[in-house]
Design a protein around this motif. Structure first.
Motif, PDB file in Angstrom:
ATOM      1  N   CYS A   4     -54.656  -5.328  24.476  1.00 16.45           N
ATOM      2  CA  CYS A   4     -53.214  -5.156  24.602  1.00 16.45           C
ATOM      3  C   CYS A   4     -52.871  -3.698  24.884  1.00 16.45           C
ATOM      4  O   CYS A   4     -53.244  -2.804  24.125  1.00 16.45           O
ATOM      5  N   GLY A   5     -52.184  -3.469  25.953  1.00 14.15           N
ATOM      6  CA  GLY A   5     -51.765  -2.126  26.322  1.00 14.15           C
ATOM      7  C   GLY A   5     -50.992  -2.203  27.622  1.00 14.15           C
ATOM      8  O   GLY A   5     -50.827  -3.278  28.205  1.00 14.15           O
ATOM      9  N   TRP A   6     -50.527  -1.053  28.086  1.00 11.38           N
ATOM     10  CA  TRP A   6     -49.788  -1.012  29.348  1.00 11.38           C
ATOM     11  C   TRP A   6     -50.792  -0.946  30.488  1.00 11.38           C
ATOM     12  O   TRP A   6     -50.972   0.091  31.118  1.00 11.38           O
ATOM     13  N   ASN A   7     -51.458  -2.069  30.733  1.00  9.84           N
ATOM     14  CA  ASN A   7     -52.521  -2.112  31.728  1.00  9.84           C
ATOM     15  C   ASN A   7     -52.436  -3.404  32.532  1.00  9.84           C
ATOM     16  O   ASN A   7     -51.662  -4.315  32.221  1.00  9.84           O
TER      17      ASN A   7
ATOM     18  N   THR B 252     -41.221   9.047  32.935  1.00  7.44           N
ATOM     19  CA  THR B 252     -41.036   9.614  31.598  1.00  7.44           C
ATOM     20  C   THR B 252     -42.051   9.037  30.614  1.00  7.44           C
ATOM     21  O   THR B 252     -42.560   9.749  29.742  1.00  7.44           O
ATOM     22  N   PHE B 253     -42.369   7.746  30.760  1.00  3.09           N
ATOM     23  CA  PHE B 253     -43.380   7.131  29.898  1.00  3.09           C
ATOM     24  C   PHE B 253     -44.770   7.670  30.229  1.00  3.09           C
ATOM     25  O   PHE B 253     -45.561   7.974  29.328  1.00  3.09           O
ATOM     26  N   LEU B 254     -45.075   7.803  31.503  1.00  4.99           N
ATOM     27  CA  LEU B 254     -46.396   8.290  31.905  1.00  4.99           C
ATOM     28  C   LEU B 254     -46.608   9.738  31.469  1.00  4.99           C
ATOM     29  O   LEU B 254     -47.716  10.120  31.086  1.00  4.99           O
ATOM     30  N   LEU B 255     -45.553  10.545  31.520  1.00  2.15           N
ATOM     31  CA  LEU B 255     -45.642  11.918  31.013  1.00  2.15           C
ATOM     32  C   LEU B 255     -45.912  11.915  29.509  1.00  2.15           C
ATOM     33  O   LEU B 255     -46.733  12.694  29.014  1.00  2.15           O
ATOM     34  N   LEU B 256     -45.213  11.044  28.792  1.00  2.00           N
ATOM     35  CA  LEU B 256     -45.417  10.936  27.348  1.00  2.00           C
ATOM     36  C   LEU B 256     -46.852  10.536  27.038  1.00  2.00           C
ATOM     37  O   LEU B 256     -47.516  11.156  26.194  1.00  2.00           O
TER      38      LEU B 256
ATOM     39  N   ALA C 167     -48.013   6.532  38.588  1.00  2.00           N
ATOM     40  CA  ALA C 167     -47.974   5.082  38.788  1.00  2.00           C
ATOM     41  C   ALA C 167     -48.944   4.607  39.858  1.00  2.00           C
ATOM     42  O   ALA C 167     -49.320   3.432  39.888  1.00  2.00           O
ATOM     43  N   SER C 168     -49.376   5.521  40.737  1.00  2.00           N
ATOM     44  CA  SER C 168     -50.332   5.163  41.790  1.00  2.00           C
ATOM     45  C   SER C 168     -51.778   5.423  41.379  1.00  2.00           C
ATOM     46  O   SER C 168     -52.696   5.218  42.169  1.00  2.00           O
ATOM     47  N   GLY C 169     -51.966   5.902  40.146  1.00  2.00           N
ATOM     48  CA  GLY C 169     -53.315   6.171  39.659  1.00  2.00           C
ATOM     49  C   GLY C 169     -53.824   7.560  39.977  1.00  2.00           C
ATOM     50  O   GLY C 169     -55.002   7.850  39.749  1.00  2.00           O
ATOM     51  N   ASN C 170     -52.956   8.423  40.490  1.00  2.00           N
ATOM     52  CA  ASN C 170     -53.359   9.790  40.814  1.00  2.00           C
ATOM     53  C   ASN C 170     -53.261  10.687  39.588  1.00  2.00           C
ATOM     54  O   ASN C 170     -52.351  10.539  38.768  1.00  2.00           O
ATOM     55  N   GLN C 171     -54.200  11.632  39.469  1.00  2.00           N
ATOM     56  CA  GLN C 171     -54.157  12.610  38.392  1.00  2.00           C
ATOM     57  C   GLN C 171     -53.199  13.738  38.781  1.00  2.00           C
ATOM     58  O   GLN C 171     -53.328  14.320  39.854  1.00  2.00           O
ATOM     59  N   VAL C 172     -52.236  14.015  37.911  1.00  2.00           N
ATOM     60  CA  VAL C 172     -51.185  14.980  38.220  1.00  2.00           C
ATOM     61  C   VAL C 172     -51.131  16.052  37.136  1.00  2.00           C
ATOM     62  O   VAL C 172     -51.315  15.762  35.950  1.00  2.00           O
ATOM     63  N   ARG C 173     -50.883  17.291  37.560  1.00  2.00           N
ATOM     64  CA  ARG C 173     -50.632  18.392  36.629  1.00  2.00           C
ATOM     65  C   ARG C 173     -49.174  18.813  36.781  1.00  2.00           C
ATOM     66  O   ARG C 173     -48.784  19.356  37.817  1.00  2.00           O
ATOM     67  N   ALA C 174     -48.374  18.520  35.766  1.00  2.00           N
ATOM     68  CA  ALA C 174     -46.964  18.925  35.779  1.00  2.00           C
ATOM     69  C   ALA C 174     -46.847  20.234  35.005  1.00  2.00           C
ATOM     70  O   ALA C 174     -47.256  20.307  33.843  1.00  2.00           O
TER      71      ALA C 174
END
Length: 237
Positions: free
Chosen positions: A123-126, A155-159, A191-198
């Motif tokens: 169970c998870g956001w997957n 906002t969720f992905l950043l969290l 959301a596209s599966g890319n690794q991001v540095r904010a």
């Protein structure tokens, strides 16, 4: 903006009395506690941040305040509340797929060995969670779209990225620009599966978004889960 929960009402709304066991009570009790912990640390952060960022200026001058007889500089207070808030909010978000399993379950998906039951550990956001909802309840298209949107929201992905960074790597630096705080770097998967540095994200603005928007959207998902449950019952009756 504050949120309140009635645990008994939630239990009776989502589950029939025959399915309300000790685990179900613990699940909704934990949701309530995580919500309270998130609220506590959010408002402690807002108070610590101070009107117009004055506490940040005080820190630069070496001024500290006393709490329960222990002296900590202001940085310790606002960093502790930031990290405690995001960890509890993330845990609150991560509990939703498990609650969905309890309310709409059992859920199944097509695996390499045929139909497989969705387990607690999965169970998870997957994709497995989304696939299980879609294949078990193909009629719940609206609910499926709603949970997919939440799981891909920036906002969720950043969290999630920040909490994973804190848990598995290191606590990111929080830069003090005298009247504002900024996260130095948050690493996350978009959301596209890319690794991001904010980089250089305004911490106060992001905290407010997480509390006022993301938390609200999470509670709206519980409303939508209830509607999905009612639709499920109407189709099986």
């Amino acid at each position: 903006m504050k949120f309140t929960l009635d645990r008994d009402l939630l239990l009776s709304t989502y589950l029939p009395s025959s399915e309300i066991d000790a685990e179900a009570r613990m699940i909704f009790n934990t949701i309530d506690k995580r919500k309270d912990f998130s609220e506590l640390h959010y408002y402690e952060f807002i108070n610590c941040f101070g009107e117009d960022g004055h506490l940040l200026e005080m820190e630069r001058d070496g001024i500290v305040f006393t709490d329960a007889g222990k002296r900590h500089n202001n940085r310790v207070h606002y960093e502790a509340n930031i990290f405690a808030f995001v960890q509890n909010l993330h845990a609150l978000c991560d509990s939703f797929p498990f609650v969905t399993l309890r309310v709409l379950g059992p859920l199944e998906y097509s695996g390499k060995k045929g139909r497989m039951p969705l387990t607690k550990k999965q169970c998870g956001w997957n994709d497995v969670f989304f696939k299980s909802v879609e294949e078990t309840h193909p009629q719940l298209t609206e609910f499926l779209g709603q949970i997919r949107r939440f799981g891909s929201e920036k906002t969720f992905l950043l969290l999630r990225g920040l909490v994973n960074q804190c848990k598995h790597q290191y606590l990111p630096r929080i830069l003090n620009h005298r009247t504002s705080l900024h996260f130095d770097v948050i690493e996350y998967t978009d959301a596209s599966g890319n690794q991001v540095r904010a980089e250089n994200l305004d911490a106060e603005a992001l905290m407010r978004k997480w509390h006022n928007r993301l938390l609200r959207r999470l509670f709206l998902l519980y409303v939508r889960l209830h509607r999905a449950r009612l639709k499920q019952l109407s189709l099986t009756s």
